[in-house]
Design a protein around this motif. Structure first.
Motif, mmCIF file in Angstrom:
data_model
loop_
_atom_site.group_PDB
_atom_site.id
_atom_site.type_symbol
_atom_site.label_atom_id
_atom_site.label_comp_id
_atom_site.label_asym_id
_atom_site.label_seq_id
_atom_site.Cartn_x
_atom_site.Cartn_y
_atom_site.Cartn_z
ATOM 1 N N THR A 21 0.658 -1.211 0.041
ATOM 2 C CA THR A 21 0.170 0.094 -0.158
ATOM 3 C C THR A 21 0.945 1.158 -0.110
ATOM 4 N N GLN A 22 0.812 2.172 -0.721
ATOM 5 C CA GLN A 22 1.449 3.334 -1.226
ATOM 6 C C GLN A 22 0.528 4.422 -0.937
ATOM 7 N N GLY A 23 0.599 5.320 0.089
ATOM 8 C CA GLY A 23 -0.294 6.468 -0.084
ATOM 9 C C GLY A 23 -1.709 5.956 0.437
ATOM 10 N N THR A 24 -2.866 6.721 0.016
ATOM 11 C CA THR A 24 -4.117 6.376 0.450
ATOM 12 C C THR A 24 -4.860 5.853 -1.056
ATOM 13 N N GLY A 25 -5.112 4.486 -0.794
ATOM 14 C CA GLY A 25 -5.486 3.621 -1.996
ATOM 15 C C GLY A 25 -4.750 3.206 -3.021
ATOM 16 N N SER A 26 -3.712 3.642 -3.181
ATOM 17 C CA SER A 26 -2.741 3.092 -4.103
ATOM 18 C C SER A 26 -2.125 1.865 -3.784
ATOM 19 N N GLN A 27 -1.790 0.854 -4.730
ATOM 20 C CA GLN A 27 -1.053 -0.265 -4.398
ATOM 21 C C GLN A 27 0.006 -0.720 -5.355
ATOM 22 N N ILE A 28 1.109 -1.207 -5.052
ATOM 23 C CA ILE A 28 2.171 -1.786 -5.929
ATOM 24 C C ILE A 28 1.832 -3.326 -5.593
ATOM 25 N N LEU A 29 1.758 -4.037 -6.855
ATOM 26 C CA LEU A 29 1.570 -5.591 -6.498
ATOM 27 C C LEU A 29 2.725 -6.293 -7.644
ATOM 28 N N THR A 30 3.130 -7.130 -6.842
ATOM 29 C CA THR A 30 4.454 -7.923 -7.492
ATOM 30 C C THR A 30 4.095 -9.370 -7.297
ATOM 31 N N ALA A 31 4.838 -10.240 -8.269
ATOM 32 C CA ALA A 31 4.675 -11.549 -8.309
ATOM 33 C C ALA A 31 6.055 -12.091 -8.977
ATOM 34 N N PRO A 32 6.622 -12.883 -8.411
ATOM 35 C CA PRO A 32 7.919 -13.643 -8.920
ATOM 36 C C PRO A 32 7.306 -14.557 -9.941
ATOM 37 N N GLN A 33 8.200 -14.618 -11.278
ATOM 38 C CA GLN A 33 7.824 -15.268 -12.454
ATOM 39 C C GLN A 33 8.930 -16.242 -12.744
ATOM 40 N N PRO A 34 8.827 -17.082 -13.635
ATOM 41 C CA PRO A 34 10.189 -18.005 -13.974
ATOM 42 C C PRO A 34 11.208 -17.361 -14.826
ATOM 43 N N GLU A 35 12.268 -17.940 -14.574
ATOM 44 C CA GLU A 35 13.532 -17.534 -15.331
ATOM 45 C C GLU A 35 14.126 -16.047 -14.570
ATOM 46 N N GLY A 36 13.628 -15.893 -13.316
ATOM 47 C CA GLY A 36 14.025 -14.382 -12.654
ATOM 48 C C GLY A 36 13.433 -13.385 -12.936
ATOM 49 N N TRP A 37 12.366 -13.472 -13.571
ATOM 50 C CA TRP A 37 11.579 -12.193 -14.045
ATOM 51 C C TRP A 37 10.631 -11.876 -12.792
#
Length: 48
Positions: A21-37
């Motif tokens: 959660t960044q600030g009010t109502g904003s989000q950064i979503l991340t997920a690991p993927q194959p081959e280091g991405w």
């Protein structure tokens, strides 16, 4: 380092998805993927 870059690095180091959660109502979503991405997306709260 930008918040997005830090989120990508942290996702890589932890090896798991993150929902930041960044600030009010904003989000950064991340997920690991194959081959280091790392997948990055998010949501932004628009104020009018």
């Amino acid at each position: 380092m930008t918040p997005t870059g830090a989120a990508a690095l942290l996702t890589d180091r932890l090896g798991r998805a993150l929902n930041i959660t960044q600030g009010t109502g904003s989000q950064i979503l991340t997920a690991p993927q194959p081959e280091g991405w790392t997948e990055i997306g998010g949501r932004v709260h628009l104020e009018r």
